[in-house]
Design a protein around this motif. Structure first.
Motif, PDB file in Angstrom:
ATOM      1  N   ILE A  88       0.807  -1.124  -0.069  1.00  0.00           N
ATOM      2  CA  ILE A  88       0.135   0.041   0.015  1.00  0.00           C
ATOM      3  C   ILE A  88       0.840   1.284   0.167  1.00  0.00           C
ATOM      4  O   ILE A  88       0.548   2.218  -0.480  1.00  0.00           O
TER       5      ILE A  88
ATOM      6  N   HIS B 282       0.776   4.201  -2.770  1.00  0.00           N
ATOM      7  CA  HIS B 282       0.590   5.702  -2.411  1.00  0.00           C
ATOM      8  C   HIS B 282       1.907   6.813  -3.236  1.00  0.00           C
ATOM      9  O   HIS B 282       1.672   7.608  -3.727  1.00  0.00           O
TER      10      HIS B 282
ATOM     11  N   CYS C 102       1.443  10.039   4.977  1.00  0.00           N
ATOM     12  CA  CYS C 102       0.821   8.858   4.452  1.00  0.00           C
ATOM     13  C   CYS C 102       1.082   7.811   5.410  1.00  0.00           C
ATOM     14  O   CYS C 102       2.092   7.179   5.601  1.00  0.00           O
TER      15      CYS C 102
ATOM     16  N   ALA D  81       0.898   3.934   6.152  1.00  0.00           N
ATOM     17  CA  ALA D  81       0.526   2.550   5.733  1.00  0.00           C
ATOM     18  C   ALA D  81       1.199   1.402   6.466  1.00  0.00           C
ATOM     19  O   ALA D  81       1.849   0.682   5.553  1.00  0.00           O
TER      20      ALA D  81
ATOM     21  N   GLU E 151      -4.220   5.016   6.422  1.00  0.00           N
ATOM     22  CA  GLU E 151      -4.969   3.693   5.840  1.00  0.00           C
ATOM     23  C   GLU E 151      -5.974   3.027   6.642  1.00  0.00           C
ATOM     24  O   GLU E 151      -5.864   3.273   7.827  1.00  0.00           O
TER      25      GLU E 151
ATOM     26  N   VAL F 264      -8.466   6.534   4.573  1.00  0.00           N
ATOM     27  CA  VAL F 264      -8.568   5.859   3.182  1.00  0.00           C
ATOM     28  C   VAL F 264      -9.548   4.950   3.294  1.00  0.00           C
ATOM     29  O   VAL F 264      -9.561   3.895   4.158  1.00  0.00           O
TER      30      VAL F 264
ATOM     31  N   HIS G  74      -6.668   4.775  -5.231  1.00  0.00           N
ATOM     32  CA  HIS G  74      -5.623   5.729  -4.312  1.00  0.00           C
ATOM     33  C   HIS G  74      -5.570   6.964  -5.065  1.00  0.00           C
ATOM     34  O   HIS G  74      -5.063   8.202  -4.261  1.00  0.00           O
TER      35      HIS G  74
END
Length: 336
Positions: free
Chosen positions: A15, A19, A68, A70, A93, A120, A296
């Motif tokens: 993931i 991103h 982000c 993840a 996430e 997300v 995404h």
């Protein structure tokens, strides 16, 4: 704002790389750092500083707008809080966290530091899901009588052997957190909170790899009337079988199905003509298994527009919290 939005990525598995790809493709975004405990990065592709821990990133004093997150499920909230306290916005996430209490702590920290939290839930961007939201918002089905969600996927021993956290109750959270929170989000997004939950849980063929259920069925009442059910399993042989939602209402019935809730299979609504929908993005392909829709790009676009003052957050921290609360209520019913 003429400058690019500066992103860092915390957690560089499947993931996290997703991103990164979306950020690199966007003309108004810049990838400025990557953090992972086990980095294996093609420097020619990313060409950014890399770090093994969030602390190292903070101490590097790199200009960053948003991080982000993840990483594994159990780290989401504590790392979000640390990033927010360092004056960064965060993208978290799914799931937002593994308890509503820690999710609330994230919200409180964001408020105290005047920062934004994006959760997300990329399935909302799929054309069939967006269409269904409009159908519900416009009350085209009238009173809702029954909602059924089916999620039947394959997650075998190899999937759980890939990491030291998947399948562990305290680190993973359970099947509804890791595999099917997107579909719990769809239910909440469309119908709000649920109540009077009952159900059963089973572990059919994952006794050696997980500390919780691999299958379950849930019955409940939705907040504005009507009944519902969720049936789910990761015990499907060989490959994912189905992710679907069926809605029966006063003025019609609809069903979105396919492997990833990506096809409108039934649209039978009184005095209504089904529109032509845009093509749905394929599922995220991780080689040995597949996940939900690869949307995404829309998440990153929303982040950029919000930070530029052009839009509102499409999946808020409060909504992320509500999904976690819903899963908590379901598990309380299943295991008590």
């Amino acid at each position: 704002m003429n400058t690019k939005i500066k992103f860092a990525i915390l957690g560089f598995g499947h993931i996290g790389k997703r991103h990164a790809d979306m950020i690199l493709r966007h003309a108004e975004a810049a990838l400025v750092a990557i953090v992972d405990t086990h980095l294996n990065i093609d420097s020619n592709t990313y060409q950014v500083p890399t770090f093994n821990t969030l602390d190292e990133l903070i101490n590097a004093n790199i200009p960053i707008d948003i991080v982000c997150i993840a990483t594994p499920n159990y780290l989401h909230c504590q790392q979000a809080i640390q990033a927010l306290q360092n004056n960064w916005h965060v993208v978290i996430e799914k799931p937002m966290g593994l308890s509503s209490q820690e999710c609330q702590q994230v919200i409180d920290t964001a408020t105290a530091n005047n920062k934004k939290v994006f959760c997300v839930m990329q399935n909302r961007y799929s054309p069939p899901s967006a269409w269904l939201k409009e159908v519900i918002n416009q009350n085209l089905l009238g009173d809702i009588y029954h909602v059924q969600i089916n999620c039947y996927w394959n997650r075998d021993e190899k999937y759980y052997a890939q990491s030291n956290w998947k399948g562990k109750k305290e680190l993973d959270g359970g099947t509804l957190f890791t595999q099917f929170s997107h579909f719990v989000d769809t239910m909440y997004w469309l119908f709000g909170e649920i109540k009077n939950i009952t159900g059963k849980q089973y572990n059919f063929n994952h006794q050696n790899s997980i500390e919780f259920e691999d299958s379950g069925f849930i019955q409940f009442e939705i907040s504005n009337g009507g009944t519902g059910s969720i049936n789910y399993s990761t015990s499907v042989f060989n490959k994912n079988l189905e992710s679907s939602i069926t809605i029966i209402g006063q003025n019609g019935s609809v069903k979105i199905g396919g492997q990833y809730m990506d096809e409108v299979l039934v649209c039978n609504i009184k005095d209504y003509q089904m529109p032509q929908l845009p093509k749905t993005n394929p599922a995220n392909d991780y080689g040995s298994y597949k996940g939900s829709a690869a949307n995404h790009e829309y998440v990153i676009q929303n982040v950029i527009e919000v930070l530029q003052g052009k839009a509102n957050i499409k999946t808020t921290a409060t909504e992320g919290l509500k999904v976690v609360e819903t899963i908590e209520h379901i598990y309380k019913a299943l295991y008590n």
